[in-house]
Design an enzyme around this catalytic site. Structure first.
Site, PDB file in Angstrom:
ATOM      1  N   SER A 137       0.745  -1.235  -0.088  1.00 20.92           N
ATOM      2  CA  SER A 137      -0.150  -0.109  -0.206  1.00 20.92           C
ATOM      3  C   SER A 137       1.067   1.181   0.089  1.00 20.92           C
ATOM      4  O   SER A 137       1.970   1.284   0.490  1.00 20.92           O
ATOM      5  CB  SER A 137      -0.833  -0.004   1.355  1.00 20.92           C
ATOM      6  OG  SER A 137      -1.668   1.340   1.211  1.00 20.92           O
ATOM      7  N   TYR A 151      -1.136  -0.190  10.080  1.00 23.51           N
ATOM      8  CA  TYR A 151      -1.723  -0.680   8.653  1.00 23.51           C
ATOM      9  C   TYR A 151      -0.429  -0.377   7.881  1.00 23.51           C
ATOM     10  O   TYR A 151       0.048  -1.064   7.309  1.00 23.51           O
ATOM     11  CB  TYR A 151      -2.858  -0.232   8.187  1.00 23.51           C
ATOM     12  CG  TYR A 151      -3.064  -0.758   6.788  1.00 23.51           C
ATOM     13  CD1 TYR A 151      -3.650  -1.887   6.593  1.00 23.51           C
ATOM     14  CD2 TYR A 151      -2.972   0.273   5.771  1.00 23.51           C
ATOM     15  CE1 TYR A 151      -4.070  -2.260   5.001  1.00 23.51           C
ATOM     16  CE2 TYR A 151      -3.118   0.060   4.434  1.00 23.51           C
ATOM     17  CZ  TYR A 151      -3.564  -1.264   4.120  1.00 23.51           C
ATOM     18  OH  TYR A 151      -4.109  -1.504   2.870  1.00 23.51           O
TER      19      TYR A 151
END
Length: 242
Positions: A137, A151
């Site tokens: 990501s 995350y």
């Protein structure tokens, strides 16, 4: 015919990659953890494109499940040519100071341990060449302050894994790369409490919009394919210039 395994393939980026791979003529093992209906729908869409699909349930954070996933995939489809390490989770927006140990533990169990276990089994399984694509990501580069620093950190681990594992497996003819999606219109933001986050923030990107799962799927399948035969240890950003 090539066969690939995609974790978390029932929805979002995983599903998009499965359908694009099917269009390229590859059979697909569709992994899921709890949403069997979504996985069945994805598998049906793969079959509509004229190739085989098999469901392989399992929680990537559980070693036994991961081993069984690979065994089931190869038993049904034959030797694998590629693996997409896609399954992941995100939590509600919080500052790190507010996060519980349970949240942090589960985040790293799924996004880091799960990815490493899947990549390990891929390394054991792809004995005659092939390709591994890790779905990271842009949060790994941007940090996601005030929202998802856990995350972001978990995805940064995948970028490091791509670099190291690519060097380990290159002599065996196995390529390893990472894709870093940006603001993509998928269901994952709903689990973080902001279902409209990608569309709302996408207008701030240089390209002025959020991305689509199909655009990330295209990048993943390119990295899996022979068209990327001299690409390994790379990180490909799919984020509209963000």
């Amino acid at each position: 015919m090539k066969a690939i395994l995609i974790t978390g393939a029932g929805r979002g980026i995983g599903r998009a990659a499965a359908l694009r791979a099917a269009e390229a003529g590859w059979s697909v093992a569709v992994n899921y953890r709890t949403d069997r209906d979504a996985a069945q729908a994805a598998a049906a869409a793969v079959r509509e494109r004229g190739v085989e699909a098999v469901l392989v349930p399992g929680d990537v954070s559980r070693e036994a499940d991961v081993v069984e996933m690979f065994q089931a995939a190869t038993a049904a489809l034959g030797p694998l040519s590629g693996v997409v390490v896609n399954a992941g989770i995100v939590g509600p927006s919080q500052r790190l100071a507010e996060m519980s140990a349970d949240r942090l533990r589960r985040m790293f169990e799924v996004n880091v341990l799960g990815a490493y276990l899947t990549a390990r089994e891929a390394a054991r399984t792809l004995t005659s060449g092939g390709s591994i694509v890790l779905v990271s990501s842009l949060a790994a580069r941007l940090g996601s302050p005030g929202e998802y620093v856990d995350y972001a950190g978990s995805k940064a681990a995948l970028d490091a894994l791509a670099v190291g594992l690519a060097k380990e497996l290159a002599p065996d003819g196995v390529r390893v790369n990472s894709v870093r999606p940006g603001l993509i219109e998928t269901e994952i933001y709903a689990s973080g409490g902001h279902p409209d986050r990608a569309r709302r923030l996408g207008v701030q990107t240089p390209m002025g919009r959020a991305g689509l799962p199909e655009e990330v799927g295209e990048a993943i399948v390119w990295l899996l394919s022979d068209a990327a035969s001299y690409v390994t240890g790379a990180t490909l950003d799919v984020g509209g210039g963000r």
